[in-house]
Enzyme design. Sequence first.
Site, PDB file in Angstrom:
ATOM      1  N   ASN A 125      -8.261  -5.540   9.910  1.00 34.40           N
ATOM      2  CA  ASN A 125      -7.950  -4.356   9.117  1.00 34.40           C
ATOM      3  C   ASN A 125      -8.944  -4.110   7.979  1.00 34.40           C
ATOM      4  O   ASN A 125      -8.795  -3.163   7.227  1.00 34.40           O
ATOM      5  CB  ASN A 125      -6.542  -4.464   8.516  1.00 34.40           C
ATOM      6  CG  ASN A 125      -5.467  -4.245   9.543  1.00 34.40           C
ATOM      7  OD1 ASN A 125      -5.720  -3.750  10.632  1.00 34.40           O
ATOM      8  ND2 ASN A 125      -4.250  -4.618   9.207  1.00 34.40           N
ATOM      9  N   CYS A 159      -1.232  -4.228   2.052  1.00 31.21           N
ATOM     10  CA  CYS A 159      -0.424  -5.432   2.257  1.00 31.21           C
ATOM     11  C   CYS A 159      -0.664  -6.135   3.587  1.00 31.21           C
ATOM     12  O   CYS A 159       0.082  -7.055   3.940  1.00 31.21           O
ATOM     13  CB  CYS A 159       1.056  -5.080   2.121  1.00 31.21           C
ATOM     14  SG  CYS A 159       1.472  -4.506   0.480  1.00 31.21           S
ATOM     15  N   ASP A 160      -1.675  -5.729   4.328  1.00 35.32           N
ATOM     16  CA  ASP A 160      -1.960  -6.371   5.612  1.00 35.32           C
ATOM     17  C   ASP A 160      -3.472  -6.504   5.804  1.00 35.32           C
ATOM     18  O   ASP A 160      -4.038  -6.012   6.770  1.00 35.32           O
ATOM     19  CB  ASP A 160      -1.327  -5.549   6.735  1.00 35.32           C
ATOM     20  CG  ASP A 160      -1.304  -6.275   8.070  1.00 35.32           C
ATOM     21  OD1 ASP A 160      -1.438  -7.518   8.074  1.00 35.32           O
ATOM     22  OD2 ASP A 160      -1.158  -5.607   9.100  1.00 35.32           O
ATOM     23  N   PRO A 161      -4.154  -7.199   4.856  1.00 37.88           N
ATOM     24  CA  PRO A 161      -5.617  -7.220   4.887  1.00 37.88           C
ATOM     25  C   PRO A 161      -6.234  -8.325   5.739  1.00 37.88           C
ATOM     26  O   PRO A 161      -7.136  -9.020   5.311  1.00 37.88           O
ATOM     27  CB  PRO A 161      -5.960  -7.424   3.413  1.00 37.88           C
ATOM     28  CG  PRO A 161      -4.870  -8.312   2.931  1.00 37.88           C
ATOM     29  CD  PRO A 161      -3.630  -7.830   3.659  1.00 37.88           C
TER      30      PRO A 161
END
Length: 98
Positions: free
Chosen positions: A10, A4-6
């Site tokens: 990351n 959920c944090d691409p």
Amino acid sequence: FVHCDPHPANVMLRRGKDGGPAVVLVDHGLYKSLAPDFRGTYCDFWLSIVTADVPFMKKTCEKLNAGEMFPLLAAMVTARPFDEVLDRRAAGAMIFGG
């Protein structure tokens, strides 16, 4: 699972064991498991984005309870202004033969 944090810091690429590229995800603090029905609709939503298919995008967003907010949702998940999402139409047409 969905990361959920691409954002770019990351998601990295490295050389895989076969010599080809391998995606490496870092910052594993925020994952979400998706129900099968949602996962299928969310995949369709991404397909509509990649192909810049606005009617299909709107239809999938209705199934995701986003309705008329489809331009905002597309902009949010791509981190691009909606007009840039639509500019992908030419690339999508070349990829999918449309």
